[in-house]
Design an enzyme around this catalytic site. Structure first.
Site, short mmCIF file in Angstrom:
data_model
loop_
_atom_site.label_atom_id
_atom_site.label_comp_id
_atom_site.label_asym_id
_atom_site.label_seq_id
_atom_site.Cartn_x
_atom_site.Cartn_y
_atom_site.Cartn_z
N LEU A 40 -38.12 37.87 12.42
CA LEU A 40 -39.49 37.67 11.77
C LEU A 40 -39.75 38.98 10.91
O LEU A 40 -39.08 39.87 11.03
CB LEU A 40 -40.60 37.54 12.86
CG LEU A 40 -40.50 36.50 13.72
CD1 LEU A 40 -41.69 36.42 14.73
CD2 LEU A 40 -40.45 35.04 12.85
N GLY A 41 -40.63 38.67 9.84
CA GLY A 41 -41.22 39.77 9.17
C GLY A 41 -40.68 39.70 7.42
O GLY A 41 -41.43 40.47 6.62
N SER A 152 -40.32 35.19 -2.27
CA SER A 152 -39.42 35.34 -3.41
C SER A 152 -38.17 35.75 -3.26
O SER A 152 -37.97 36.25 -2.02
CB SER A 152 -40.08 36.11 -4.56
OG SER A 152 -40.19 37.52 -3.91
N GLY A 189 -37.68 48.94 -12.92
CA GLY A 189 -39.02 48.61 -12.09
C GLY A 189 -39.04 49.26 -10.87
O GLY A 189 -38.25 50.06 -10.33
N GLY A 192 -35.35 49.00 -8.83
CA GLY A 192 -34.32 49.74 -9.52
C GLY A 192 -34.80 51.23 -9.07
O GLY A 192 -33.82 52.17 -9.05
N GLU A 210 -32.24 49.43 -18.91
CA GLU A 210 -33.70 48.65 -19.15
C GLU A 210 -33.65 48.30 -20.30
O GLU A 210 -33.61 48.80 -21.66
CB GLU A 210 -34.77 49.83 -18.89
CG GLU A 210 -36.17 49.05 -19.05
CD GLU A 210 -36.76 47.87 -18.29
OE1 GLU A 210 -36.42 47.93 -17.19
OE2 GLU A 210 -37.16 46.93 -19.00
N HIS A 447 -60.57 71.13 1.83
CA HIS A 447 -59.78 71.93 1.06
C HIS A 447 -59.04 72.60 2.21
O HIS A 447 -59.25 72.98 3.14
CB HIS A 447 -60.48 73.10 0.36
CG HIS A 447 -59.78 74.26 -0.25
ND1 HIS A 447 -59.03 73.93 -1.37
CD2 HIS A 447 -59.65 75.54 0.12
CE1 HIS A 447 -58.51 75.32 -1.80
NE2 HIS A 447 -58.80 76.28 -0.82
P1 NAD Z 1 -39.80 44.66 -11.81
O1 NAD Z 1 -40.59 43.50 -12.37
O2 NAD Z 1 -40.55 45.67 -11.02
O3 NAD Z 1 -38.86 45.36 -12.82
C1 NAD Z 1 -37.80 44.62 -13.38
C2 NAD Z 1 -37.43 45.40 -14.62
O4 NAD Z 1 -36.31 44.66 -15.07
C3 NAD Z 1 -38.21 45.52 -15.57
O5 NAD Z 1 -38.50 46.76 -16.10
C4 NAD Z 1 -37.69 44.48 -16.69
O6 NAD Z 1 -38.21 44.88 -18.18
C5 NAD Z 1 -36.34 44.87 -16.50
N1 NAD Z 1 -35.37 43.73 -16.82
C6 NAD Z 1 -35.34 42.35 -17.04
N2 NAD Z 1 -34.45 41.80 -17.63
C7 NAD Z 1 -33.52 42.80 -18.20
C8 NAD Z 1 -32.24 42.83 -18.62
N3 NAD Z 1 -31.61 41.75 -19.14
N4 NAD Z 1 -31.80 43.88 -18.65
C9 NAD Z 1 -32.29 45.17 -18.32
N5 NAD Z 1 -33.35 45.22 -17.89
C10 NAD Z 1 -34.20 44.05 -17.63
O7 NAD Z 1 -38.96 43.83 -10.72
P2 NAD Z 1 -38.27 44.60 -9.34
O8 NAD Z 1 -37.97 46.05 -9.52
O9 NAD Z 1 -36.69 43.77 -9.38
O10 NAD Z 1 -39.10 44.27 -8.12
C11 NAD Z 1 -39.33 42.70 -7.97
C12 NAD Z 1 -40.64 42.88 -7.38
O11 NAD Z 1 -40.59 43.35 -6.13
C13 NAD Z 1 -41.64 43.48 -8.06
O12 NAD Z 1 -42.63 42.62 -8.36
C14 NAD Z 1 -42.47 44.48 -7.25
O13 NAD Z 1 -43.97 44.22 -7.23
C15 NAD Z 1 -41.67 44.47 -5.72
N6 NAD Z 1 -41.56 45.45 -5.25
C16 NAD Z 1 -42.47 46.42 -4.70
C17 NAD Z 1 -42.11 47.38 -4.28
C18 NAD Z 1 -43.30 48.51 -3.84
O14 NAD Z 1 -44.41 48.08 -3.74
N7 NAD Z 1 -43.05 49.77 -3.69
C19 NAD Z 1 -40.72 47.86 -4.02
C20 NAD Z 1 -39.81 46.87 -4.52
C21 NAD Z 1 -40.23 45.81 -4.87
#
Ligand code: NAD
Length: 468
Positions: A40-41, A152, A189, A192, A210, A447
């Site tokens: 789960l999770g 997702s 993102g 990455g 990027e 503080h």
């Molecule tokens: P993201 O949407 O954060 O970033 C994806 C990046 O890929 C963007 O900067 C985009 O411009 C780039 N990109 C898209 N197509 C490209 C291409 N052809 N060539 C080069 N760059 C390209 O997505 P993610 O990092 O895959 O994360 C997915 C989801 O998971 C996000 O919506 C995020 O909110 C969630 N997530 C959250 C956390 C957290 O809360 N700390 C951690 C990991 C993931």
């Protein structure tokens, strides 16, 4: 009610689904949850937030032991990496937490069905055996309400086909058996930058490609610019404006091609260009639900889909793909079903990137306010002016508060700096309670703490910080 008749059946046990199931059970609904994975999770606990944080924590310890102890007067001998132990620790943390959800289900009398849930009509779901789900026989379940919380999966990129080995997603990047020599990350993102940080600290050369001319799209540009500078200083390499067109593997190496740029060679490629909703195989057509062009399930303000009695929350409905956003929606959805009231304040959902330093934000960015023509004032305070930052040895970063120019109400808070992910909680509370910058400026902050930077930034909105 027979054992297979429930008030509510939740499809998916991620932070959206399992939290909704527990809340529904607390509210007296006879609740069940169907999950196709053995644990789960959901993504968050199994292959997302939790294991990545375990690896971020461990890799930071390794990096600190190797590079950051001497200024404290702590001499360490040679530091070496025991990657199998680091990976095992991560797996144990995941096992503990996913097992914890199991216990919570038992405690709250949430029935668990192992298998893949498919809607076959109003109030009817078939649970089919899924690989890894213990070969559960197909069963039909009747439920007054059905909640889709299927989350997702990693988005595809044409020409870059994950092979589960050299070219992979975050799932593979959480478990590389050895440190890559050169890791190419596609997408700057959340994923990455976090997974790139892990392997950079453990010794890999990391190049982030990027597409846009900036990192962290959607985050405040000033803060994202500072993040880029600090990550580059750590040795992470970036190619901005790089449109990846393909990746080819040969003899254990991958060549990644970018439009109009030289190809780049790596031994591992991490594809992190976003995520797409999991709606396939759910039987949505059987109840007339049609996902939109981006695969998201349309819902109304009660999270109800176009089919009465069928609801959806979290990553499948769009908005920020964040675990805590899904949990809030899950709770609001079931509270609305039972009590008639339930609400999510989307202006007060924080986002945190767990790099070093952390990046956290809530509310609106400066660009959004400017584009919307909202007159605002800005207060910025740098952590280097905070005593605790000096003691910690982490002086990078800043707190930025954006407040309405006429009412002083806080509209957005953006932080880059040590423990930003914890500091943002105060800003979330402030926005939730409709606080002004002056309110934060007049609250006593202990503080010496890093939180003093939040108070100083609030004072700076009115041009009167003490330590700047
Ligand atoms: P993201 O949407 O954060 O970033 C994806 C990046 O890929 C963007 O900067 C985009 O411009 C780039 N990109 C898209 N197509 C490209 C291409 N052809 N060539 C080069 N760059 C390209 O997505 P993610 O990092 O895959 O994360 C997915 C989801 O998971 C996000 O919506 C995020 O909110 C969630 N997530 C959250 C956390 C957290 O809360 N700390 C951690 C990991 C993931």
């Amino acid at each position: 009610m027979t054992p297979r008749e429930h008030d509510l059946l939740v499809i998916g046990s991620g932070p959206g689904g399992y939290v909704a199931a527990i809340r529904a059970a607390q509210l007296g609904l006879n609740t069940a949850c169907v999950e196709s994975e053995p644990a789960l999770g959901g993504t968050c606990l199994r292959v997302g937030c939790i294991p990545s944080k375990a690896m971020l924590e461990s890799s930071e310890r390794f990096h600190e032991a190797a590079h950051a102890m001497a200024p404290h007067g702590v001499q360490v001998g040679s530091v070496s990496l025991d990657l199998p132990t680091m990976l095992k620790r991560k797996d144990e943390i995941v096992r503990g937490l996913t097992g914890g959800v199991d216990l919570l289900f038992k405690k709250n009398k949430v029935t668990r069905y192992a298998g893949r849930g498919r809607i076959v009509g109003p109030g009817r779901v078939v649970v089919e055996s899924a690989e890894g789900a213990g070969g559960a026989p197909a069963a039909e379940i009747a439920a007054k309400h059905i909640l889709i919380a299927t989350g997702s999966r990693s988005a595809d990129l044409p020409g870059v086909k994950p092979d589960g080995d050299r070219i992979g997603t975050s799932t593979e990047a959480l478990a590389y058996a050895e440190v890559p020599k050169h890791l190419v990350v596609i997408g700057a993102g959340y994923i990455g930058l976090e997974m790139g940080s892990v392997w950079l600290r453990l010794g890999a050369k990391v190049t982030v490609l990027e597409y846009l001319d900036r990192i962290l799209p959607g985050m405040d540009a000033e803060i994202a610019g500072e993040a880029l500078r600090l990550l580059k200083r750590q040795g992470m390499e970036f190619r901005l404006g790089a449109k990846v067109t393909g990746a080819k593997t040969a003899k254990g190496r991958v060549v990644v091609s970018c439009e109009g740029q030289d190809p780049i060679e790596a031994d591992r490629v991490l594809l992190a260009v976003g995520r797409v909703p999991n709606t396939e195989g759910l039987g949505l057509a059987s109840v007339g639900i049609e996902p939109d062009a981006r695969g998201r399930i349309p819902v109304d303000d009660r999270f109800q889909t176009s089919a009465p009695g069928i609801y959806a929350i979290g990553d499948v409905i769009g908005g920020a793909m964040l675990a805590h956003k899904a949990s809030e929606e899950g709770v609001a959805c079931v509270e609305r079903i039972v009590t008639g009231y339930g609400h999510v304040n989307y202006d007060a959902i924080p986002g945190v990137v767990y790099t070093q330093p952390e990046i956290a934000s809530v509310g609106r960015t400066e660009e959004e306010l400017t584009t919307a023509g909202v007159a605002h004032r800005k207060g910025v305070f740098f952590f280097r002016g905070i005593g605790r930052s000096r003691a910690l040895g982490q002086i990078d970063g800043r707190v930025k508060i954006l407040a309405d120019a006429s009412t002083d109400r806080i509209l957005g808070v953006h932080i880059i700096g040590a423990r930003a992910g914890d500091l943002i909680a105060e800003a979330v509370a402030a926005i939730e309670f409709g606080a002004s910058a002056e309110d934060i400026a007049r609250i006593s902050h202990a503080h010496p703490t890093l939180a003093e930077a939040v108070k100083e930034a609030a004072l700076a909105v009115d041009g009167r910080p003490i330590h700047a």
